[in-house]
Write an enzyme that holds these catalytic residues in place. Structure first.
Site, PDB file in Angstrom:
ATOM      1  N   TYR A  31      -7.534  -3.637  -1.148  1.00 43.62           N
ATOM      2  CA  TYR A  31      -7.530  -2.291  -1.748  1.00 43.62           C
ATOM      3  C   TYR A  31      -8.752  -1.495  -1.301  1.00 43.62           C
ATOM      4  CZ  TYR A  31      -8.003   1.171  -5.545  1.00 43.62           C
ATOM      5  OH  TYR A  31      -8.172   2.327  -6.282  1.00 43.62           O
ATOM      6  N   ALA A  32      -9.939  -2.092  -1.450  1.00 40.53           N
ATOM      7  CA  ALA A  32     -11.174  -1.377  -1.105  1.00 40.53           C
ATOM      8  C   ALA A  32     -11.230  -1.069   0.385  1.00 40.53           C
ATOM      9  CB  ALA A  32     -12.389  -2.194  -1.542  1.00 40.53           C
TER      10      ALA A  32
END
Ligand code: NAP
Length: 245
Positions: free
Chosen positions: A153-154
């Protein structure tokens, strides 16, 4: 009311932060386009509420991971309102797992929606946004925090931050600003789903203001960046997280 002739397209505006942004920009005088993927009911209800309050709103279904659907989305907005001044790239998903246990579907869906989805809308906006426009992308404070399980995600959001700075330069001469907002924990389904009350409480206390962000907190930051007072901020990532990092 700040600008009654300007048109703002907000992706992922049926729920959560995007819905708060659509409400806020409509209250500020923008004609808003409420994009959604599947939540037609909430999108229509939001548009009706905005219209009831005296604003202008249009709903438009498009999965941002589908490049052709995004082109059609921009076509729809231009046909309805004559042009686009503001793009808010809010649509996103979050699937957490340690990198070593990340399934293909978890990796692909986040790259497709968070990264490719943002690229698709930025590509259209670079060609079609009216001069003087504003673009706001969505990152996350986890890019700075680097918490376990947030790796994929990051990483998609770190790429969005990179796109932000580069597009700001590529749009030289058109008076269009490109920035990103990077929220911390914010009380929406994306953050709350699947977490125990204890974990939510722990994450809420990580910032010195000791609470979760609200969708309206984040909408206020977007309103600043797209409004006249934000015009000198360009190519930046604004972390809105109560001081968490
Ligand atoms: P949310 O409550 O889960 O809402 C997500 C929105 O995105 C929904 O309107 C959803 O539409 C839409 N969406 C999802 N996939 C889509 C697609 N393929 N095409 C078009 N729209 C799509 O999430 P949120 O918390 O408001 O998050 C908004 C943004 O803030 C995201 O980019 C997220 O990464 C970022 N963010 C959130 C937090 C947080 O703590 N909440 C923190 C940092 C960053 P449907 O309802 O139609 O599916």
């Amino acid at each position: 009311m700040t600008d009654s002739n300007k048109v703002a397209l907000v992706t992922g505006a049926s729920r959560g932060i995007g819905a708060a942004i659509a409400r806020r920009l409509a209250a500020d005088g923008y004609s808003v386009v409420i994009n959604y993927a599947g939540s037609v009911g909430p999108a229509e209800e939001l548009a009706a509420a905005i219209e009831m309050a005296g604003g202008r709103a249009l709903t438009a279904q498009a999965d941002v991971s589908d490049a052709r659907a995004v082109t059609r989305l921009f076509d729809t907005v231009e046909a309805a309102f004559g042009g686009i001044d503001v793009l808010v790239n809010n649509a996103g998903i979050m699937k957490l797992a340690p990198i070593g246990q990340s399934e293909d579907a978890l990796i692909d869906s986040q790259i497709d929606i968070n990264l490719k989805g943002t690229i698709h809308t930025l590509r259209e906006a670079a060609k079609r946004l009216r001069d003087g426009g504003r673009i706001v992308n969505f990152s996350t404070s986890v890019v700075g925090l680097k918490l376990e399980t947030y790796g994929i995600y990051a990483a998609t959001k770190a790429a969005v931050e990179t796109l932000t700075g580069i597009l700001a330069k590529e749009l030289r001469g058109r008076s269009i600003t490109v920035n990103a907002v990077a929220p911390g924990p914010t009380a929406t389904a994306l953050f709350l789903d699947g977490k125990t009350p204890e974990l939510v409480g722990h994450l809420a206390k990580m910032n010195p203001l000791e609470r979760l962000g609200s969708p309206e907190d984040i909408a206020a930051v977007v309103a600043f960046l797209v409004g006249p007072d934000g015009g000198w901020v360009n190519g930046q990532v604004l972390r809105a997280n109560g001081g968490m990092i």
